[in-house]
Scaffold this motif. Structure first.
Motif, short mmCIF file in Angstrom:
data_model
loop_
_atom_site.label_atom_id
_atom_site.label_comp_id
_atom_site.label_asym_id
_atom_site.label_seq_id
_atom_site.Cartn_x
_atom_site.Cartn_y
_atom_site.Cartn_z
N UNK A 13 35.65 14.52 9.69
CA UNK A 13 35.85 13.13 9.26
C UNK A 13 35.84 12.17 10.45
N UNK A 14 36.50 12.56 11.55
CA UNK A 14 36.52 11.70 12.74
C UNK A 14 35.13 11.58 13.36
N UNK A 15 34.39 12.68 13.37
CA UNK A 15 33.02 12.63 13.89
C UNK A 15 32.16 11.69 13.05
N UNK A 16 32.23 11.85 11.73
CA UNK A 16 31.44 11.00 10.83
C UNK A 16 31.83 9.54 11.00
N UNK A 17 33.11 9.27 11.18
CA UNK A 17 33.59 7.89 11.36
C UNK A 17 33.06 7.30 12.66
N UNK A 18 33.00 8.10 13.72
CA UNK A 18 32.47 7.62 15.00
C UNK A 18 30.99 7.24 14.85
N UNK A 19 30.23 8.07 14.19
CA UNK A 19 28.80 7.76 13.96
C UNK A 19 28.68 6.49 13.13
N UNK A 30 20.70 4.93 12.81
CA UNK A 30 21.43 6.17 12.54
C UNK A 30 21.18 7.29 13.55
N UNK A 31 19.93 7.55 13.92
CA UNK A 31 19.64 8.62 14.87
C UNK A 31 20.22 8.32 16.25
N UNK A 55 23.56 12.68 10.64
CA UNK A 55 23.97 11.35 10.18
C UNK A 55 24.78 11.53 8.89
N UNK A 56 25.96 10.92 8.80
CA UNK A 56 26.75 11.04 7.58
C UNK A 56 25.92 10.66 6.35
N UNK A 57 26.03 11.48 5.33
CA UNK A 57 25.27 11.24 4.11
C UNK A 57 24.03 12.12 4.00
N UNK A 58 23.53 12.61 5.16
CA UNK A 58 22.40 13.53 5.13
C UNK A 58 22.91 14.91 4.74
N UNK A 59 22.09 15.64 4.02
CA UNK A 59 22.51 16.96 3.59
C UNK A 59 22.38 17.96 4.73
N UNK A 60 23.19 19.02 4.65
CA UNK A 60 23.14 20.11 5.61
C UNK A 60 22.95 21.39 4.82
N UNK A 61 21.95 22.21 5.16
CA UNK A 61 21.67 23.39 4.35
C UNK A 61 22.82 24.40 4.29
#
Length: 199
Positions: A13-19, A30-31, A55-61
């Protein structure tokens, strides 16, 4: 004696918030925001293993596989889909994948080891389930990549489950090979856990 360093950690969550802050507050693309966050945290000595660095919101397999497995955990008659998802997870976390360790760390941090152990116990023993059992064991072996993952495996009764599978399938060479691959992966790297788990 060498100096020991303790890496700092960060939550997803903190990583996503920083981005997100880099995008919203600094007007970065975003990139660019993602790259800046990774570089900044790395320079600060933050351990990013197990963090989905996209990037937050992108899917991860890996996360997609875990979400499908959680859904399958509560359903019946899903052996074919279970095989498909565990094969994909094994592909993502297996040694042949250039991002295997990072993917395995993400899976471990997001409950992949516990999920694999739980699903292993739910695969019916007998005709027609060998493929699901093989797929689950192979993926489990790929997830066991460090002391944290092997510790989680132990806490999830992984050694007991694996020994039970090996005992139940003494005449099935494929299950034995995959099961012993799990044993080897779980016993690598931590002498204390090796001696306590498998005795």
């Amino acid at each position: 004696m060498g100096k020991t360093t303790t890496l700092r950690t960060i939550s997803q969550e903190a990583f996503d918030e920083l981005v997100k802050e880099n995008i919203d507050d600094l007007g970065m693309e975003p990139d660019e925001a993602l790259k800046d966050a990774i570089e900044t945290l790395t320079l600060q000595g933050v351990d990013l293993s197990g963090i989905v660095t996209s990037v937050p919101g992108e899917s991860n397999p890996v996360i997609e596989c875990l979400e499908r497995l959680r859904r399958l955990e509560s359903e019946a008659e899903v052996l074919d889909e279970l095989v498909e998802v565990f094969d994909k997870l094994n592909e993502l976390c297996g040694a042949e994948n250039a991002n295997a360790n990072a993917n395995a760390a993400i899976a471990t941090k997001n409950g992949g080891v516990e999920l694999a152990c739980s699903l292993c116990t739910k695969i019916p023993r007998g005709t027609g389930s060998d493929l699901a059992l093989l797929s689950t064991l192979n993926a489990t072996a790929s997830l066991l990549h460090d002391v944290q993952s092997t510790g989680t495996f132990q806490k999830s009764n992984g050694p007991r489950i694996t020994v039970g599978i090996l005992n139940d399938n003494k005449h099935n060479i494929d299950v034995l090979n995959s099961g012993f691959r799990v044993v080897a992966s779980a016993a690598t790297g931590d002498e204390m856990s090796r001696s306590h788990s498998w005795s």
